[in-house]
Design a protein around this motif. Structure first.
Motif, mmCIF file in Angstrom:
data_model
loop_
_atom_site.group_PDB
_atom_site.id
_atom_site.type_symbol
_atom_site.label_atom_id
_atom_site.label_comp_id
_atom_site.label_asym_id
_atom_site.label_seq_id
_atom_site.Cartn_x
_atom_site.Cartn_y
_atom_site.Cartn_z
ATOM 1 N N MET A 101 0.840 -1.178 0.000
ATOM 2 C CA MET A 101 0.000 0.000 0.000
ATOM 3 C C MET A 101 0.889 1.246 0.000
ATOM 4 N N THR A 102 0.547 2.195 -0.869
ATOM 5 C CA THR A 102 1.308 3.431 -0.921
ATOM 6 C C THR A 102 0.550 4.538 -0.215
ATOM 7 N N ILE A 103 1.285 5.465 0.323
ATOM 8 C CA ILE A 103 0.697 6.615 0.991
ATOM 9 C C ILE A 103 0.676 7.770 -0.012
ATOM 10 N N THR A 104 -0.459 8.438 -0.131
ATOM 11 C CA THR A 104 -0.567 9.569 -1.032
ATOM 12 C C THR A 104 0.271 10.720 -0.500
ATOM 13 N N ALA A 105 1.152 11.238 -1.348
ATOM 14 C CA ALA A 105 2.024 12.345 -0.961
ATOM 15 C C ALA A 105 1.380 13.667 -1.376
ATOM 16 N N TYR A 106 1.229 14.540 -0.433
ATOM 17 C CA TYR A 106 0.691 15.873 -0.685
ATOM 18 C C TYR A 106 1.865 16.842 -0.729
ATOM 19 N N THR A 107 2.383 17.069 -1.926
ATOM 20 C CA THR A 107 3.587 17.884 -2.072
ATOM 21 C C THR A 107 3.417 19.073 -3.004
ATOM 22 N N LYS A 108 2.381 19.095 -3.809
ATOM 23 C CA LYS A 108 2.201 20.152 -4.813
ATOM 24 C C LYS A 108 1.620 21.415 -4.179
ATOM 25 N N THR A 109 2.210 22.555 -4.533
ATOM 26 C CA THR A 109 1.699 23.838 -4.058
ATOM 27 C C THR A 109 0.538 24.294 -4.935
ATOM 28 N N VAL A 110 -0.172 25.312 -4.494
ATOM 29 C CA VAL A 110 -1.245 25.890 -5.293
ATOM 30 C C VAL A 110 -0.704 26.315 -6.658
ATOM 31 N N ARG A 144 -1.151 21.920 0.433
ATOM 32 C CA ARG A 144 -0.369 20.980 -0.378
ATOM 33 C C ARG A 144 -1.345 19.969 -0.966
ATOM 34 N N PHE A 145 -1.168 19.716 -2.267
ATOM 35 C CA PHE A 145 -2.063 18.829 -3.012
ATOM 36 C C PHE A 145 -1.317 17.592 -3.472
ATOM 37 N N ASP A 146 -2.066 16.537 -3.763
ATOM 38 C CA ASP A 146 -1.442 15.320 -4.268
ATOM 39 C C ASP A 146 -1.300 15.395 -5.790
ATOM 40 N N GLU A 147 -0.694 14.369 -6.350
ATOM 41 C CA GLU A 147 -0.404 14.335 -7.788
ATOM 42 C C GLU A 147 -1.662 14.354 -8.653
ATOM 43 N N SER A 148 -2.803 13.887 -8.142
ATOM 44 C CA SER A 148 -4.011 13.813 -8.967
ATOM 45 C C SER A 148 -4.758 15.136 -9.050
#
Length: 120
Positions: free
Chosen positions: A1-10, A44-48
């Protein structure tokens, strides 16, 4: 299981999705995307997130409201796979076809020669 990374800025999500930063906040406010807050209270947003916004823009062109779009995207798992996006596409296509059929009926009624005020 992977953890969703919230790294993206606005700003990064805005650039990746082709919208203004204010639109990113709008889509977040309406539940199309979600963010986590850093200790400094930055979003911070995720890749999706950018993909969800691009899909929302397509859905809006079909005539869906942001609320309807958020409901459709709410069923996506945290890390959507191609088959998950395929289900979203199927839903959007079905909705677009239904709306197109309804518009054709309205056009036919307007062309029927009846008084417009009688076309309820």
């Amino acid at each position: 299981m992977t953890i969703t990374a919230y790294t993206k800025t606005v700003g990064e999500v805005a650039a990746d999705s082709g919208v203004a930063a204010s639109a990113v906040r709008f889509y977040e406010q309406h539940g199309v995307i979600s963010a986590v807050r850093t200790q400094g209270d930055q979003r911070r947003f995720d890749e999706s997130a950018a993909c969800r916004i691009r899909v929302a823009k397509v859905a809006q062109r079909v005539g869906l409201t942001v609320r309807e779009i958020a409901e459709i995207l709410a069923n996506l798992p945290p890390e959507p796979q191609p088959r998950d996006w395929g289900r979203v596409a199927d839903t959007l296509v079905a909705e677009a076809e239904a709306r197109t059929a309804a518009l054709r009926e309205h056009l036919a009624a307007m062309r029927s020669g009846a008084r417009l005020c009688d076309l309820a």
